[in-house]
Design an enzyme around this catalytic site. Structure first.
Site, PDB file in Angstrom:
ATOM      1  N   CYS A   1       0.817  -1.228   0.000  1.00  0.00           N
ATOM      2  CA  CYS A   1       0.000   0.000   0.000  1.00  0.00           C
ATOM      3  C   CYS A   1       0.845   1.269   0.000  1.00  0.00           C
ATOM      4  O   CYS A   1       0.313   2.359  -0.186  1.00  0.00           O
ATOM      5  CB  CYS A   1      -0.951   0.008   1.180  1.00  0.00           C
ATOM      6  SG  CYS A   1      -1.915  -1.494   1.256  1.00  0.00           S
TER       7      CYS A   1
ATOM      8  N   ASN B   1     -10.218  -0.372   0.530  1.00  0.00           N
ATOM      9  CA  ASN B   1      -8.748  -0.324   0.474  1.00  0.00           C
ATOM     10  C   ASN B   1      -8.286  -0.933  -0.852  1.00  0.00           C
ATOM     11  O   ASN B   1      -8.454  -2.126  -1.079  1.00  0.00           O
ATOM     12  CB  ASN B   1      -8.193  -1.123   1.665  1.00  0.00           C
ATOM     13  CG  ASN B   1      -6.681  -1.186   1.679  1.00  0.00           C
ATOM     14  OD1 ASN B   1      -6.015  -0.849   0.712  1.00  0.00           O
ATOM     15  ND2 ASN B   1      -6.137  -1.639   2.796  1.00  0.00           N
TER      16      ASN B   1
ATOM     17  N   HIS C   1      -2.932   6.865   2.387  1.00  0.00           N
ATOM     18  CA  HIS C   1      -3.413   5.561   1.913  1.00  0.00           C
ATOM     19  C   HIS C   1      -4.798   5.328   2.503  1.00  0.00           C
ATOM     20  O   HIS C   1      -5.032   5.532   3.702  1.00  0.00           O
ATOM     21  CB  HIS C   1      -2.445   4.464   2.358  1.00  0.00           C
ATOM     22  CG  HIS C   1      -3.007   3.087   2.188  1.00  0.00           C
ATOM     23  ND1 HIS C   1      -3.631   2.693   1.015  1.00  0.00           N
ATOM     24  CD2 HIS C   1      -3.064   2.022   3.019  1.00  0.00           C
ATOM     25  CE1 HIS C   1      -4.041   1.440   1.150  1.00  0.00           C
ATOM     26  NE2 HIS C   1      -3.714   1.015   2.355  1.00  0.00           N
TER      27      HIS C   1
HETATM   28  N1  ACO Z   1     -18.416  -7.921  11.368  1.00  0.00           N
HETATM   29  C1  ACO Z   1     -18.794  -7.909  12.664  1.00  0.00           C
HETATM   30  N2  ACO Z   1     -17.951  -8.175  13.681  1.00  0.00           N
HETATM   31  C2  ACO Z   1     -16.685  -8.457  13.356  1.00  0.00           C
HETATM   32  C3  ACO Z   1     -16.223  -8.493  12.026  1.00  0.00           C
HETATM   33  C4  ACO Z   1     -17.158  -8.219  10.997  1.00  0.00           C
HETATM   34  N3  ACO Z   1     -16.817  -8.201   9.688  1.00  0.00           N
HETATM   35  N4  ACO Z   1     -14.913  -8.777  12.021  1.00  0.00           N
HETATM   36  C5  ACO Z   1     -14.526  -8.909  13.305  1.00  0.00           C
HETATM   37  N5  ACO Z   1     -15.613  -8.732  14.113  1.00  0.00           N
HETATM   38  C6  ACO Z   1     -15.667  -8.775  15.573  1.00  0.00           C
HETATM   39  C7  ACO Z   1     -14.497  -9.493  16.163  1.00  0.00           C
HETATM   40  O1  ACO Z   1     -14.775 -10.876  16.241  1.00  0.00           O
HETATM   41  C8  ACO Z   1     -14.386  -8.865  17.534  1.00  0.00           C
HETATM   42  O2  ACO Z   1     -15.348  -9.452  18.364  1.00  0.00           O
HETATM   43  P1  ACO Z   1     -15.023  -9.733  19.944  1.00  0.00           P
HETATM   44  O3  ACO Z   1     -14.757  -8.379  20.528  1.00  0.00           O
HETATM   45  O4  ACO Z   1     -16.271 -10.382  20.431  1.00  0.00           O
HETATM   46  O5  ACO Z   1     -13.820 -10.608  19.921  1.00  0.00           O
HETATM   47  C9  ACO Z   1     -14.813  -7.412  17.296  1.00  0.00           C
HETATM   48  O6  ACO Z   1     -15.558  -7.431  16.063  1.00  0.00           O
HETATM   49  C10 ACO Z   1     -13.694  -6.435  17.187  1.00  0.00           C
HETATM   50  O7  ACO Z   1     -12.729  -6.924  16.256  1.00  0.00           O
HETATM   51  P2  ACO Z   1     -11.408  -6.152  16.016  1.00  0.00           P
HETATM   52  O8  ACO Z   1     -10.550  -6.931  15.072  1.00  0.00           O
HETATM   53  O9  ACO Z   1     -10.838  -5.754  17.332  1.00  0.00           O
HETATM   54  O10 ACO Z   1     -11.944  -4.845  15.258  1.00  0.00           O
HETATM   55  P3  ACO Z   1     -11.179  -3.491  14.989  1.00  0.00           P
HETATM   56  O11 ACO Z   1     -11.820  -2.384  15.674  1.00  0.00           O
HETATM   57  O12 ACO Z   1      -9.682  -3.637  15.131  1.00  0.00           O
HETATM   58  O13 ACO Z   1     -11.489  -3.284  13.433  1.00  0.00           O
HETATM   59  C11 ACO Z   1     -10.335  -3.561  11.361  1.00  0.00           C
HETATM   60  C12 ACO Z   1     -11.079  -4.260  12.499  1.00  0.00           C
HETATM   61  C13 ACO Z   1     -11.321  -2.659  10.656  1.00  0.00           C
HETATM   62  C14 ACO Z   1      -9.821  -4.636  10.406  1.00  0.00           C
HETATM   63  C15 ACO Z   1      -9.166  -2.735  11.920  1.00  0.00           C
HETATM   64  O14 ACO Z   1      -8.383  -3.506  12.806  1.00  0.00           O
HETATM   65  C16 ACO Z   1      -8.277  -2.175  10.855  1.00  0.00           C
HETATM   66  O15 ACO Z   1      -8.702  -1.381  10.028  1.00  0.00           O
HETATM   67  N6  ACO Z   1      -6.998  -2.534  10.879  1.00  0.00           N
HETATM   68  C17 ACO Z   1      -6.039  -2.017   9.916  1.00  0.00           C
HETATM   69  C18 ACO Z   1      -6.312  -2.620   8.601  1.00  0.00           C
HETATM   70  C19 ACO Z   1      -5.459  -1.986   7.572  1.00  0.00           C
HETATM   71  O16 ACO Z   1      -5.133  -0.821   7.628  1.00  0.00           O
HETATM   72  N7  ACO Z   1      -5.092  -2.748   6.606  1.00  0.00           N
HETATM   73  C20 ACO Z   1      -4.359  -2.236   5.511  1.00  0.00           C
HETATM   74  C21 ACO Z   1      -2.929  -2.490   5.613  1.00  0.00           C
HETATM   75  S1  ACO Z   1      -2.033  -2.517   4.133  1.00  0.00           S
HETATM   76  C22 ACO Z   1      -2.824  -3.415   2.965  1.00  0.00           C
HETATM   77  O17 ACO Z   1      -3.965  -3.292   2.815  1.00  0.00           O
HETATM   78  C23 ACO Z   1      -2.104  -4.349   2.039  1.00  0.00           C
END
Ligand code: ACO
Length: 334
Positions: A133, A288, A258
Site C-alpha cells: 500500500c 482499500n 493511503h
Molecule cells: N463484522 C462484525 N464483527 C466483526 C467483524 C465483521 N466483519 N470482524 C470482526 N468482528 C468482531 C471481532 O470478532 C471482535 O469481536 P469480539 O470483541 O467479540 O472478539 C470485534 O468485532 C472487534 O474486532 P477487532 O478486530 O478488534 O476490530 P477493529 O476495531 O480492530 O477493526 C479492522 C477491524 C477494521 C480490520 C481494523 O483492525 C483495521 O482497520 N486494521 C487495519 C487494517 C489496515 O489498515 N489494513 C491495511 C494495511 S495494508 C494493505 O492493505 C495491504
C-alpha cells in the site's frame, strides 16, 4: 533537457479506473455474519468495486490471458493510464518509462507492466514495483528521480485486483478490499521540480502481520496490530518528509493518505495537526485498493477542483512488509 540539478518532475496528467461491479456492505452481509453499521463504524467503507470474486459474473472474472478482459490488473491500469496520457496531451510513444505499482500482478512471470506497455504503445521501458500500500508513493519518488536524471516523461500507475488475493471466508478483513487503478504522467520541467521532500522505509521483521502466500487461502492480517503501527509510522514518516521539504504542516493544502480505514486517516491527520477537511478521501466508495488508493484519492481531488497550482500536497502510505512512504509534492508545473 539534460540530466542534473536544473531539472525536476511535474504532474501533467491524471486518470483513474474502477471495475463496474459495485459491492455494497449489504452485499457483504451475504458472505458472513456482519452488518453495514459495523463496517461503516470500523472502517468508513460503504461500497467497493470488485473485478473478481464471488460478486462478479464468471464472464467478467480475470481472463486467462491478462489484459484482455474487464477483471485484470492490467485492464484497470490500461484504462487509467490511457486517460492520464490523454489529459497530458501525449501518447505512449512519448513515454520513456512505465512504472506500474501493484501488489496483485496478473501473473508471477512476466511483470504486468509488459501487457500494459504493449496496450498503451509505451516507447521506453516498463517495470512493476511492489511496496504494497506504500507502492504509489515509492513509485512517485522513483519516477520523479528518474525524470530528474534524464527520462523526459514517465507514466506512473497504481493498479490492483486485491479481490484475487482476498480470503472471502475471513470476516475480519474481507470487507476492506476493493479493486481499481489511478495514474499520473510525470514530465521534466526546468528547476528543482515538484518533489520537495520524501521518506521511504520498511521493517521486514513484520512480514507476519499481513501477507498472502502463493496458493494460500488469501490475505491474512493481524488487524489491530496493523492499525496501531499504521498510525505511528505514517505520522513519523509524514513529519520527516515535511521537515526535509522545510514545510510546516499548516502549509499543506491537501493530505492524501493511503485509504485503508477512515479511522486511521483521521487519527493521522489529528496527530499531525491537520484539519480533517484537508484529507482527500474516497474510502467510502472504494475500500482499500492498496497501490491504487492514493492516486484514486488524488485524482478525485483534482477533478473536484480541490487543487490549485502551487498547492502543497502531502502523500503518505503504509502497507504489508511493513512498508511506509511519504512525500511532499507541489501541485502544478513549476
Ligand atoms: N463484522 C462484525 N464483527 C466483526 C467483524 C465483521 N466483519 N470482524 C470482526 N468482528 C468482531 C471481532 O470478532 C471482535 O469481536 P469480539 O470483541 O467479540 O472478539 C470485534 O468485532 C472487534 O474486532 P477487532 O478486530 O478488534 O476490530 P477493529 O476495531 O480492530 O477493526 C479492522 C477491524 C477494521 C480490520 C481494523 O483492525 C483495521 O482497520 N486494521 C487495519 C487494517 C489496515 O489498515 N489494513 C491495511 C494495511 S495494508 C494493505 O492493505 C495491504
Amino acid at each position: 533537457m539534460s540530466p542534473g540539478p536544473g531539472r525536476g518532475a511535474a504532474i501533467t496528467g491524471w486518470g483513474s479506473a474502477l471495475p463496474p461491479r459495485v459491492v455494497t456492505n449489504q452485499d457483504v452481509t451475504t458472505l458472513f455474519d456482519t452488518s453495514d453499521e459495523w463496517i461503516v463504524e470500523r472502517s468508513g467503507i460503504h461500497r467497493r468495486h470488485h473485478a473478481s470474486g464471488p460478486f462478479v459474473a464468471e464472464a467478467d472474472q480475470p481472463p486467462a490471458h491478462p489484459g484482455d478482459g474487464v477483471g485484470s490488473t492490467a485492464t484497470l491500469a490500461i484504462e487509467a493510464g490511457r486517460e492520464a496520457l490523454a489529459q497530458a496531451g501525449v501518447t505512449g510513444a512519448d513515454v520513456g518509462l512505465l512504472v506500474l505499482c501493484t501488489t496483485s500482478p496478473d501473473q508471477a512471470v512476466p511483470a504486468t507492466s509488459s501487457a500494459v506497455s504493449a496496450a498503451l504503445g509505451i516507447a521506453g521501458g516498463a517495470m512493476d514495483l511492489n511496496a504494497a500500500c506504500a507502492g504509489f508513493t515509492y513509485g512517485l519518488v522513483t519516477a520523479a528521480s528518474l525524470v530528474a536524471s534524464g527520462i523526459d516523461r514517465v507514466l506512473l500507475v497504481g493498479a490492483e485486483t486485491l479481490t484475487r488475493v482476498t480470503n472471502f471466508a475471513d470476516r475480519s478483513n474481507a470487507f476492506l478490499f476493493g479493486d481499481g487503478a489511478g495514474a499520473v504522467v510525470l514530465e521534466a520541467v526546468p528547476g528543482p521540480g515538484c518533489l520537495l521532500g520524501w521518506d521511504l522505509g520498511v521493517d521486514g521483521t513484520l512480514v507476519a502481520l499481513l501477507y498472502a502466500d502463493h496458493g494460500g487461502p488469501g490475505m491474512a492480517m493481524r488487524g489491530q496490530e496493523v492499525f496501531r503501527r499504521a498510525v505511528r509510522v505514517t505520522v513519523d514518516s509524514a513529519e520527516l518528509s515535511l521537515q526535509r521539504a522545510k514545510v510546516g504542516v499548516d502549509e499543506v493544502a491537501l493530505f492524501v493518505p493511503h485509504q485503508a480505514n477512515s479511522r486511521i486517516m483521521d487519527a493521522v491527520a489529528d496527530r499531525l495537526g491537520l484539519p480533517r477537511e484537508r484529507i482527500a478521501s474516497v474510502i467510502h466508495e472504494t475500500g482499500n485498493t492498496s497501490s491504487a488508493s492514493i492516486p484514486l484519492a488524488l485524482v478525485d481531488a483534482a477533478r473536484a477542483g480541490r487543487l490549485a497550482d502551487g498547492d502543497l500536497v502531502l502523500l503518505a502510505g503504509f502497507g504489508a512488509g511493513m512498508t511506509w512512504a511519504s512525500a511532499v509534492w507541489r501541485w502544478g508545473t513549476q
